[in-house]
Write an enzyme that holds these catalytic residues in place. Structure first.
Site, short mmCIF file in Angstrom:
data_model
loop_
_atom_site.label_atom_id
_atom_site.label_comp_id
_atom_site.label_asym_id
_atom_site.label_seq_id
_atom_site.Cartn_x
_atom_site.Cartn_y
_atom_site.Cartn_z
N TYR A 110 41.99 35.97 26.93
CA TYR A 110 41.14 36.70 27.89
C TYR A 110 41.83 37.96 28.38
O TYR A 110 41.25 39.06 28.39
CB TYR A 110 40.80 35.76 29.06
N SER A 117 38.58 43.54 34.33
CA SER A 117 39.15 42.43 35.12
C SER A 117 40.49 42.87 35.71
O SER A 117 41.15 43.75 35.16
CB SER A 117 39.38 41.22 34.21
#
Ligand code: NAD
Length: 262
Positions: free
Chosen positions: A160, A147
């Site tokens: 996250y 990500s």
């Protein structure tokens, strides 16, 4: 990818689904892993088969050691070999730090990081067991879906961001460790891609306009943008690429707020 088997985790929706379809189109036999939505996984299988490809759907929670062992054993039982793992399964459970429960922290780490570890270990063991195969120069290939939030801090999503930052260093360490044995390990790091995980960020015109302020390329990505990068990284054309993070983010990591001067 002809003659090669690709296992894609979390492939019943979003980016994983797009990757499974693209690998099927590229000629791979695809294992569509899913956690709970058998019907959606079967739809992906049907779509690949309608395009003339081969695919099966296999259930497994990638954070569970025994289920991962069964997933890989069943893959080999049905397709004889494994050439590519795409470790894509991931979750968000968002909360401000002061409100975040231990369960939210652990759930995200379990799927995003422990799941990647369990699948990578199983794939590497399988590549080493089966030995060189004519279909691919590499002994095996592993691609993680990382990500942009390994480099862009993300308030309200610290579990996250930490899981994905951990994934990047896990990838690099494993890439270094497995390179001498011919196993290629890399990551693709998406920016904002339209999938169920972030629907509230793009599903209304107002939300999408806000999001676009962060994307120099002027559009929100789609699963196929990520999938094509994965297909290239898995291909022979990328045989010398090892331990790399390929950002597919429309320039999101380019500090867009500096575009008009700092
Ligand atoms: P998604 O919610 O559609 O897909 C995630 C999939 O992973 C789901 O099908 C879910 O069931 C599965 N999954 C989650 N935990 C699992 C587990 N323990 N075992 C098996 N399957 C599990 O969202 P997506 O956007 O397609 O996400 C795919 C990956 O891409 C994730 O790792 C996510 O972090 C990453 N990512 C997405 C974006 C984006 O903008 N959509 C950006 C950067 C990274």
């Amino acid at each position: 990818m002809k003659g090669q088997t690709a296992l894609v985790t979390g492939a019943s929706s979003g980016i994983g689904r797009a990757i499974a379809l693209a690998l099927g189109q590229a000629g791979a036999q695809v294992v569509v892993n899913y956690r709970s939505n058998a019907e959606k996984a079967q739809q992906v299988v049907t779509e690949i088969m309608d395009q003339g490809g081969k695919a099966i759907a296999l259930a497994a929670d990638v954070s569970q050691e025994e289920q991962v062992a069964q997933l890989f054993a069943e893959t080999i039982r049905q397709f004889d070999s494994l050439e590519l793992l795409v470790s894509n399964a991931g979750v968000q459970q968002d909360a401000k730090l002061v409100d975040m429960t231990l369960a939210q922290w652990e759930t995200v780490l379990a799927s995003n990081l422990t799941g990647a570890f369990l699948c990578t270990r199983a794939a590497a063991r399988e590549f080493l067991r089966q030995g060189p195969r004519p279909e691919s120069r590499a002994l095996g290939k592993i691609i993680f879906i990382s990500s942009v939030h390994t480099v862009i801090p993300w308030a309200g999503h610290c579990n996250y961001a930490a899981s994905k930052a951990g994934l990047d260093m896990f990838m690099k360490s494993v890439a270094q460790e497995l390179a001498p044995q011919g196993i290629r390990v890399n990551s693709v790091a998406p920016g904002a891609i339209k999938t169920p995980i972030n629907e509230e960020a793009w599903s209304t015109p107002e939300a999408e306009a806000e999001l676009l302020k962060l994307i120099p390329s002027g559009r929100v990505g789609v699963g196929a943008d990520v999938a094509q990068a994965v297909v290239w990284l898995a291909s022979e054309a990328a045989d010398y690429v090892q331990g790399t993070i390929l950002y597919v983010d429309g320039g999101m990591t380019l500090y867009p707020e500096f575009a008009k001067g700092g």
